[in-house]
Write a protein that holds these residues in place. Structure first.
Motif, PDB file in Angstrom:
ATOM      1  N   TYR A 149       2.406 -13.546   5.359  1.00  0.00           N
ATOM      2  CA  TYR A 149       1.428 -12.645   5.501  1.00  0.00           C
ATOM      3  C   TYR A 149       1.833 -11.211   4.436  1.00  0.00           C
ATOM      4  CZ  TYR A 149      -1.604  -8.969   6.725  1.00  0.00           C
ATOM      5  OH  TYR A 149      -2.349  -7.630   6.696  1.00  0.00           O
ATOM      6  N   ASN A 150       3.201 -10.700   4.754  1.00  0.00           N
ATOM      7  CA  ASN A 150       3.195  -9.562   3.964  1.00  0.00           C
ATOM      8  C   ASN A 150       3.426  -9.769   2.336  1.00  0.00           C
ATOM      9  OD1 ASN A 150       3.287  -7.823   6.011  1.00  0.00           O
ATOM     10  ND2 ASN A 150       5.599  -8.211   6.619  1.00  0.00           N
ATOM     11  N   ALA A 203       1.601 -12.122   0.775  1.00  0.00           N
ATOM     12  CA  ALA A 203       0.264 -12.396   0.360  1.00  0.00           C
ATOM     13  C   ALA A 203      -0.281 -10.828   0.134  1.00  0.00           C
ATOM     14  CB  ALA A 203      -0.383 -13.095   1.345  1.00  0.00           C
ATOM     15  N   LYS A 204      -0.263 -10.072   1.101  1.00  0.00           N
ATOM     16  CA  LYS A 204      -0.879  -8.790   1.336  1.00  0.00           C
ATOM     17  C   LYS A 204      -0.395  -7.982   0.102  1.00  0.00           C
ATOM     18  CE  LYS A 204      -1.387  -4.855   4.034  1.00  0.00           C
ATOM     19  NZ  LYS A 204      -1.053  -3.955   5.406  1.00  0.00           N
ATOM     20  N   ALA A 205       0.877  -7.926  -0.182  1.00  0.00           N
ATOM     21  CA  ALA A 205       1.539  -7.174  -1.243  1.00  0.00           C
ATOM     22  C   ALA A 205       0.959  -7.726  -2.664  1.00  0.00           C
ATOM     23  CB  ALA A 205       2.977  -7.363  -1.153  1.00  0.00           C
ATOM     24  N   ASN A 206       0.587  -8.754  -2.767  1.00  0.00           N
ATOM     25  CA  ASN A 206       0.026  -9.304  -3.886  1.00  0.00           C
ATOM     26  C   ASN A 206      -1.472  -9.442  -3.976  1.00  0.00           C
ATOM     27  OD1 ASN A 206       2.495 -10.219  -5.892  1.00  0.00           O
ATOM     28  ND2 ASN A 206       3.155 -10.729  -3.534  1.00  0.00           N
ATOM     29  N   LEU A 207      -2.226  -8.792  -3.205  1.00  0.00           N
ATOM     30  CA  LEU A 207      -3.700  -8.885  -3.378  1.00  0.00           C
ATOM     31  C   LEU A 207      -4.317  -8.455  -4.685  1.00  0.00           C
ATOM     32  CD1 LEU A 207      -4.618  -7.525   0.386  1.00  0.00           C
ATOM     33  CD2 LEU A 207      -5.257  -9.769  -0.765  1.00  0.00           C
ATOM     34  N   VAL A 240      -1.078 -14.625  12.604  1.00  0.00           N
ATOM     35  CA  VAL A 240      -0.844 -14.031  11.077  1.00  0.00           C
ATOM     36  C   VAL A 240       0.222 -14.525  10.199  1.00  0.00           C
ATOM     37  CG1 VAL A 240      -0.172 -11.605  10.008  1.00  0.00           C
ATOM     38  CG2 VAL A 240      -1.514 -11.713  12.015  1.00  0.00           C
ATOM     39  N   ALA A 299      -4.764 -13.876   7.903  1.00  0.00           N
ATOM     40  CA  ALA A 299      -4.465 -12.330   7.816  1.00  0.00           C
ATOM     41  C   ALA A 299      -4.750 -11.517   9.362  1.00  0.00           C
ATOM     42  CB  ALA A 299      -5.307 -11.586   6.823  1.00  0.00           C
ATOM     43  N   LEU A 356      -6.505 -14.737   3.421  1.00  0.00           N
ATOM     44  CA  LEU A 356      -6.267 -14.264   2.228  1.00  0.00           C
ATOM     45  C   LEU A 356      -5.946 -15.449   1.321  1.00  0.00           C
ATOM     46  CD1 LEU A 356      -3.067 -11.703   2.926  1.00  0.00           C
ATOM     47  CD2 LEU A 356      -5.604 -11.403   2.744  1.00  0.00           C
ATOM     48  N   ARG A 400      -7.423 -12.567  -2.881  1.00  0.00           N
ATOM     49  CA  ARG A 400      -8.334 -11.675  -2.203  1.00  0.00           C
ATOM     50  C   ARG A 400      -8.397 -12.134  -0.584  1.00  0.00           C
ATOM     51  NH1 ARG A 400     -13.442 -12.172  -4.334  1.00  0.00           N
ATOM     52  NH2 ARG A 400     -13.879 -10.501  -2.815  1.00  0.00           N
ATOM     53  N   GLU A 401      -8.844 -11.276   0.103  1.00  0.00           N
ATOM     54  CA  GLU A 401      -9.179 -11.422   1.442  1.00  0.00           C
ATOM     55  C   GLU A 401     -10.780 -11.691   1.478  1.00  0.00           C
ATOM     56  OE1 GLU A 401      -8.536 -10.001   5.952  1.00  0.00           O
ATOM     57  OE2 GLU A 401      -7.814  -8.814   4.597  1.00  0.00           O
TER      58      GLU A 401
END
Length: 167
Positions: A34-35, A37-41, A101, A124, A137, A147-148
């Motif tokens: 998750y982290n 993916a989130k860092a690469n939004l 998550v 997410a 995501l 994207r989310e």
């Protein structure tokens, strides 16, 4: 006295953390996926630039898996059916039945009614972007960026209910 209370609280917190089972993929906490993916939004994630954006979700997930340090084919895995096969045969991954998550949610092309292609993403946070639901995501087929763009329930409704694809 305050120092002693803080020490006791630290021990209590450490005990609770040690007792709680943290979901992992190959020993890596799901939160890591998750982290990453989130860092690469907003970024285009791929291990193979020849994969078209419209079908880049499995390739995007391949890159997230690779960034987590999990060995994957050097060019990634193109296609949700191939990714499903890889996940099912890889001992580092275990199927779960409820969202967590960082868990991978995958609807594989060719396993449903044939009305729609499959899709894959990572679960997410709950109740963050979508009230009373998990976010997902994943690759945006229009832009080729992460994207989310889905809620868990919307994804389930479209891919499983409409498309007949089981997650």
């Amino acid at each position: 006295i305050m120092h002693k209370i803080i020490s006791i609280l630290k021990i209590m917190i450490a005990t609770v953390i040690a007792q709680k089972a943290i979901p992992t993929v190959g020993g890596i906490p799901n939160l890591t996926l998750y982290n990453i993916a989130k860092a690469n939004l907003g970024n285009h994630l791929t291990l193979n630039d020849n994969i078209p954006h419209e079908v880049g979700c499995a390739e995007c997930m391949s890159k997230i898996i690779s960034l987590a340090g999990i060995p994957i084919a050097s060019g990634g895995i193109a296609g949700t059916a191939s990714l499903l096969n890889w996940l099912e045969t890889n001992p580092l991954f275990t199927e779960i039945t409820t969202p967590e998550v960082g868990a991978i949610i995958l609807y594989a092309t060719g396993t449903g009614s044939g009305k729609i292609p499959g899709h894959v993403g990572t679960v997410a946070m709950f109740n963050l972007m979508y009230p009373n639901d998990w976010g997902v995501l994943s690759n945006d087929s229009n832009t080729g960026t992460l994207r989310e763009q889905w809620s868990f329930q919307a994804m389930e409704k479209y891919y499983h209910i409409y498309g007949g694809i089981k997650p």
